[in-house]
Structure formats: structure tokens, C-alpha cells
Motif scaffolding. Structure first.
Motif, mmCIF file in Angstrom:
data_model
loop_
_atom_site.group_PDB
_atom_site.id
_atom_site.type_symbol
_atom_site.label_atom_id
_atom_site.label_comp_id
_atom_site.label_asym_id
_atom_site.label_seq_id
_atom_site.Cartn_x
_atom_site.Cartn_y
_atom_site.Cartn_z
ATOM 1 N N PHE A 1 0.846 -1.185 0.000
ATOM 2 C CA PHE A 1 0.000 0.000 0.000
ATOM 3 C C PHE A 1 0.889 1.245 0.000
ATOM 4 O O PHE A 1 1.907 1.279 0.685
ATOM 5 C CB PHE A 1 -0.916 0.011 1.230
ATOM 6 N N ASP A 2 0.519 2.259 -0.764
ATOM 7 C CA ASP A 2 1.331 3.469 -0.906
ATOM 8 C C ASP A 2 2.711 3.111 -1.456
ATOM 9 O O ASP A 2 3.746 3.540 -0.952
ATOM 10 C CB ASP A 2 1.456 4.200 0.441
ATOM 11 N N ALA A 3 2.698 2.324 -2.532
ATOM 12 C CA ALA A 3 3.944 1.785 -3.090
ATOM 13 C C ALA A 3 4.873 2.871 -3.602
ATOM 14 O O ALA A 3 6.103 2.720 -3.531
ATOM 15 C CB ALA A 3 3.617 0.809 -4.217
ATOM 16 N N GLU A 4 4.336 3.959 -4.110
ATOM 17 C CA GLU A 4 5.201 5.008 -4.657
ATOM 18 C C GLU A 4 6.123 5.577 -3.581
ATOM 19 O O GLU A 4 7.319 5.775 -3.811
ATOM 20 C CB GLU A 4 4.354 6.122 -5.280
ATOM 21 N N ALA A 5 5.583 5.849 -2.403
ATOM 22 C CA ALA A 5 6.399 6.394 -1.315
ATOM 23 C C ALA A 5 7.426 5.361 -0.851
ATOM 24 O O ALA A 5 8.587 5.693 -0.576
ATOM 25 C CB ALA A 5 5.506 6.822 -0.151
#
Length: 287
Positions: free
Chosen positions: A240-244
Motif C-alpha cells: 500500500f502506498d507503493a510510490e512512497a
């Protein structure tokens, strides 16, 4: 790709033709699929005897995504594998799976599996979200008659429920949560919120799903309850929230890789010790 079939609103089955059979026969085995970036030609890597990976000069490297083999079979001309892909709102892998055409080409890297439950283990707890359903289906199909297993699947859409047949004595619970943000907590509570058998060798927990939940479950089984690695395996299938997370990893990648290599050499054949070290490395750098 020889076939594409929508299984549920958020799960699609893609059939890939291969020149020869590839399987470990481990039920949660997965392959790395190499996909051409949008508008680009597919270039596959060249790997030499020392496992150095290179691409032709000027080539755009393919996108790499990992998918479970939900089934495999030999054909007159080689083999076919089915990969079942969870469709998310974002990401190049989901975009490819959402509109790829029969006849399109991809690369496939040889499979690997992680599930290690013994054939005679009397009880299993199997927990996943939609990304783990293809592996769960194969695990359940492979149980011996009467073998006990409790499965819990966390979904964000009740329409994604599937029939999961098994010769075992299986109880399946489908839990539907409001959105992806609630998946992590539901998965974690499925393990941490229940009593587990105390005797090693007579139990097995398999967990596949969101990565933060996977790490929380592993930490509980290994550090709090003191389980041996042979009694469980947890795997983060997505973040979850892979970009960060990916942005932070890029900042510390060199340090993480070097420390992971040292940990692997120190642990030898002790998979549990190696995974313990990896968890500590990730936590120390804020991952």
C-alpha cells in the motif's frame, strides 16, 4: 498470450504459451512476467554464465511483475500456464492485464514457490487478500482428504468471491472491507486476533497479501510467539502506498542490498534467520 478470461470484477486469468513446461509443483509458485512498456518493443534480457543481465544497446527495459501460476499443463507444442492477476486502479501491471490482447508477447522467468507445509500437518491457517487467491486455490486443491484448514480472504468487493474446491476439511471465511486502506488491518487481525495451536510441527500458517500486514504477522509469529520458520511463511504480494515506499527504497538500495547479501552469507541454510535479518535491515532504514 493465448487466452484472457475475466474471473471476477477484479481478477483476470491470462494464459501464456511456453516452449517447455516450467513448474516447481509448489502450490504458491510464481513467475516474473516481463512486459513491454506502452508503445515500446519487448526486449528480453541476456543472461551470461555469471548471471550478469544485459539488454541490447538502446533498448527500453521491460516492466517486471510477479504473478502466481494458478494452473499449468503440457501441450503438443510445449506448455501453457495460467496466471491470475488482481486488477488495481493504478500500476503498469494492472494496466497491462486490464487490456492486453490475445497474441501479445511477454517474457517469463522460471518459477519459484514458498509454501512449505508438510503433507501430514493436521491444521493450517491460510490468510490472504485478492492477490493471494490464486495461490490459495492451488493450496486447497492439493490438500489430502480430510486435512483441516481454515482460510480467511479479505476482499473489497463481495463479487470477487470464487468457488474454491478442496478434498480437505476446509472452512473459508470471506471478509469484505470498505477499501484497500482497511485491508492491512483486517489481514493482521486475522492472525493476531485469534488463538493459535501451541505445538510446533502440528500447525502451519500461510499468509499472502499487503506487505505491511505480512511483516506484522511474521513479527508476531516469530518474535512474540517464538515459532520456527518451518511452521509458517508470510509474503508481501503488494505494498500500500507503493510510490512512497519505492522512493525511500531508491535512497537506501545500495545499503540494503549490501547488508542483505551479508545476512544471506551469515544465515546459510537457515531461512528463518535470514528473514529475521531482512526485517531488521528494512526497519533500520525506514522501510
Amino acid at each position: 498470450m493465448t487466452d484472457r478470461r475475466q474471473l471476477t470484477p477484479h481478477l483476470v486469468r491470462l494464459t501464456l504459451a511456453l516452449p517447455a513446461p516450467v513448474t516447481t509443483d509448489v502450490p504458491d509458485e510464481y513467475v516474473r512476467v516481463l512486459i513491454a512498456p506502452e508503445g515500446e518493443e519487448l526486449f528480453l534480457p541476456q543472461i551470461d554464465a555469471d548471471f550478469n543481465v544485459t539488454f541490447p544497446e538502446g533498448a527500453v527495459e521491460p516492466i517486471s511483475r510477479v504473478y502466481t501460476i494458478s494452473d499449468h499443463r503440457e501441450t503438443a507444442g510445449g506448455a501453457e500456464i495460467d496466471v491470475d492477476v488482481a486488477l488495481h486502479d493504478v500500476g503498469p501491471g494492472a494496466a497491462w492485464a486490464g487490456d492486453c490482447a490475445i497474441g501479445s508477447e511477454v517474457g517469463v522467468v522460471e518459477p519459484r514457490g514458498l509454501y512449505t507445509a508438510g503433507a501430514d500437518v493436521p491444521w493450517q491457517l491460510l490468510v490472504c487478500d485478492i492477490t493471494g487467491v490464486p495461490a490459495l486455490a492451488r493450496i486447497l486443491r492439493g490438500l489430502r482428504p480430510g486435512q483441516r484448514a481454515e482460510a480467511l480472504v479479505v476482499l473489497t468487493d463481495a463479487a470477487d468471491e470464487l468457488d474454491l474446491p478442496s478434498p480437505g476439511d476446509v472452512t473459508i471465511t470471506w471478509q469484505v472491507v470498505q477499501d484497500e486502506r482497511a485491508v492491512e488491518e483486517a489481514l493482521t487481525r486475522a492472525v493476531l486476533g485469534r488463538a493459535l495451536p501451541e505445538t510446533g510441527g502440528e500447525r502451519y500458517v500461510w499468509f499472502a497479501g499487503e506487505a505491511r500486514a505480512s511483516r506484522a504477522v511474521r513479527r508476531h509469529l516469530r518474535k512474540v510467539l517464538g515459532w520456527e520458520q518451518s511452521d509458517f511463511y508470510t509474503c508481501g504480494y503488494w505494498q500500500f502506498d507503493a510510490e512512497a515506499w519505492n522512493a525511500r527504497y531508491e535512497q537506501v538500495a545500495a545499503d540494503v542490498i549490501a547488508r542483505a547479501q551479508a545476512a544471506h552469507a551469515a544465515a546459510g541454510d537457515d531461512t528463518g534467520a535470514y528473514l529475521d535479518a531482512i526485517e531488521e535491515i528494512y526497519e533500520s532504514v525506514g522501510l
